[in-house]
Design an enzyme around this catalytic site. Structure first.
Site, PDB file in Angstrom:
ATOM      1  N   ASP A 323       0.828  -1.220   0.000  1.00 18.16           N
ATOM      2  CA  ASP A 323       0.000   0.000   0.000  1.00 18.16           C
ATOM      3  C   ASP A 323       0.859   1.265   0.000  1.00 18.16           C
ATOM      4  OD1 ASP A 323       0.882  -0.818   2.569  1.00 18.16           O
ATOM      5  OD2 ASP A 323      -0.467   0.638   3.494  1.00 18.16           O
ATOM      6  N   GLU A 324       0.275   2.311  -0.495  1.00 18.36           N
ATOM      7  CA  GLU A 324       0.798   3.679  -0.337  1.00 18.36           C
ATOM      8  C   GLU A 324       2.292   3.822  -0.658  1.00 18.36           C
ATOM      9  OE1 GLU A 324      -2.067   5.520   3.088  1.00 18.36           O
ATOM     10  OE2 GLU A 324      -0.556   4.100   3.790  1.00 18.36           O
TER      11      GLU A 324
HETATM   12  C1  ACM Z   1      -3.707   1.164   4.481  1.00 13.41           C
HETATM   13  O1  ACM Z   1      -4.591   1.597   5.240  1.00 13.41           O
HETATM   14  N1  ACM Z   1      -2.738   1.947   4.112  1.00 13.41           N
HETATM   15  C2  ACM Z   1      -3.733  -0.193   3.984  1.00 13.41           C
END
Ligand code: ACM
Length: 511
Positions: A323-324
């Site tokens: 993620d991110e």
């Molecule tokens: C997330 O909340 N960055 C998976």
């Protein structure tokens, strides 16, 4: 048997109603018969001999009964003359027990029969039985205390195969005992998975023997400037075993290529030139760190890390985060996810990743966890992946309840207890085929919480609602009915010393 039949007294039970016991999650089918089983010192537990795991389930039930009632109930050893009533935990290959966690409970005057195909099913069944035991004994029916369990039949099975919560032990570290206490509550409400977010910018929390600085350097910090901490592999194995005894699978996550500041601080060769220079981070920012996706040494490092964790993780999954990764160039991100996916396969695990990983060409056996983008989840599902439903707006346990909540964040909005419950994971993404939903997860990120009491304030009571969303058929989901059953969880929460948030939306049944 003749001896015990002559001993049996006729007990005049008050009329009971099995269907009005406040069970969570609500079973598929409950058929009351109005009479009762009297649990008392004359009860014994017997277990099937075809599967040795069943005896452990019997022992577990016996210790649950002991802690709730004080009664010492023998497992597989009671002599006939002492035995008046029987709880039999039976391994059954009945075709009615379709899914591995399904069970049937037949409660009659002189016996309780629990049928399950697997020990996991039997374990879920004894949670129901645990909830059916009243808090107080009736001391007027016979000359000794008796806990009156309503008679009838319960037929039950989970809606989803994957029912999970996540603990972020990276932003703040939580001790083995704090994790075990959480596992106890997950087990009581029939969850079967605990996802541990073991690394992030602020801390690395799992010993890797071939790369010791990960914990020596990367483990020594956390949000807010505390001392951090980490699990040795022995401690991690202890958590895994404790969970396994409760038929809960641990899913380890090493978040990458972003969220990797603590790893790159420990071993600077991992650092990607486009990311911020690693330093001890105790703030709550995201999206500034990355591994270098083009270096072979990064993948040999990850081969070791994934290999060591996989070797002490009996469950089928390895979560790669994903993620991110805002500073990772898209091509590098895709290359990285595809290469790490192969490493996960090499170590015989099934990859899970946050929904961004759907941008890469991932193996259809991989699982995609929807937290933000329904579009990513749909893309993954069309390519054959199964989806875990955990949208931040609905399931993030770290979102504040409301504007006056003591802990938590609100970037995905407030999640009052009713909002957390009043939605259906099966239809959350309309176009998503039900068969492609593996299950549900409620993640608890820990930027704003640093101990068990604060953890519980955010998790409870919302976690209990996600248990029901994951287990009970959609047609049973009804807030008005649920909130009454939730109110009746107070004795359990108090007996476990769980610090729940007493929302005014629920008329809590306090003494
Ligand atoms: C997330 O909340 N960055 C998976």
């Amino acid at each position: 048997m003749a001896a015990c039949q002559t001993k049996k007294e006729e007990i005049n039970f008050p009329k009971t109603d099995l269907a009005s016991v406040p069970l969570i999650p609500k079973p598929i089918k409950t058929i009351p018969t109005g009479s009762a089983f009297g649990l008392d010192a004359g009860t014994a537990i017997y277990t099937s001999t075809t599967d040795p795991e069943f005896e452990k389930i019997g022992d577990f039930l016996s210790s649950n009964i002991k802690s709730k009632t004080g009664l010492d109930i023998a497992v597989n050893t009671a002599s006939e003359d002492k035995l008046e009533r029987l709880i039999y935990i039976n391994q059954s290959d009945s075709v009615d027990l379709e899914s591995p966690e399904s069970y049937q409970l037949y409660i009659k005057k002189d016996s309780i029969l629990l049928n399950a195909k697997t020990a996991a099913g039997a374990f879920r069944g004894i949670q129901t039985l645990h909830q059916l035991i009243p808090e107080k004994s009736n001391d007027t029916l016979t000359d000794r205390p008796m806990w009156v369990i309503p008679s009838g039949k319960i037929i039950d099975a989970p809606k989803f195969a994957y029912r999970s919560s996540m603990l972020d032990v990276a932003r703040h570290f939580f001790t083995v005992d704090e994790v075990k206490k959480y596992i106890d509550a997950l087990a009581y409400y029939k969850f079967n998975t605990l996802h541990l977010h073991l690394s992030d910018d602020q801390g690395w929390r799992i010993e890797i023997k071939s790369w010791p600085k990960l914990t020596e350097v990367g483990g020594a910090s956390e949000v807010g400037g505390g001392q951090g901490g980490f699990y040795t592999q022995e401690e991690y194995k202890d958590i895994v075993a404790y969970a396994a005894d409760r038929h809960i699978t641990i899913v380890p996550e090493i978040d990458m290529p972003g969220h990797t500041n603590s790893a790159s601080l420990s071993y600077p060769f991992l650092h990607y030139a486009g990311a911020e220079t690693p330093r001890v981070r105790t703030d709550m920012k995201v999206g500034y760190s990355s591994f270098d996706a083009k270096k072979d040494t990064v993948y040999s490092f990850l081969d070791d890390v994934i290999g060591e964790i996989a070797s002490i993780t009996p469950g089928p999954y390895f979560h790669i985060g994903g993620d991110e990764s805002h500073v990772t160039k898209k091509n590098d991100y895709i290359l990285f996810v595809e290469k790490v996916g192969k490493l996960v396969q090499k170590h015989n695990k099934r990859m899970i990743g946050w929904d961004e990983i759907a941008q890469a060409d991932i193996d259809p056996n991989s699982v995609v966890q929807l937290w933000n983008s329904a579009e990513n989840a749909l893309k993954a599902s069309e390519n054959g992946s199964k989806i875990i439903i955990s949208p931040a707006k609905k399931t993030y346990l770290d979102m504040k309840y409301d504007s006056i909540s003591e802990y938590g964040l609100n970037w995905a909005g407030y999640i009052p207890v009713d909002v957390g419950y009043k939605w259906d994971p099966e239809t959350y993404v309309e176009e998503l085929a039900k068969d492609n939903i593996l299950g549900i997860e409620a993640p608890l990120w820990s930027e704003t919480i640093s101990n068990g009491t604060e953890l519980e304030y955010l998790a409870f009571p919302r976690l209990i609602g996600y248990a029901e969303l994951g287990w009970s058929p959609s047609e049973h989901l009804d807030w008005d009915d649920y909130k009454n059953r939730l109110a009746a969880q107070v004795p359990y929460l108090e007996s476990m010393q769980i610090n729940y948030y007493p929302t005014k939306l629920v008329d809590w049944k306090k003494e």
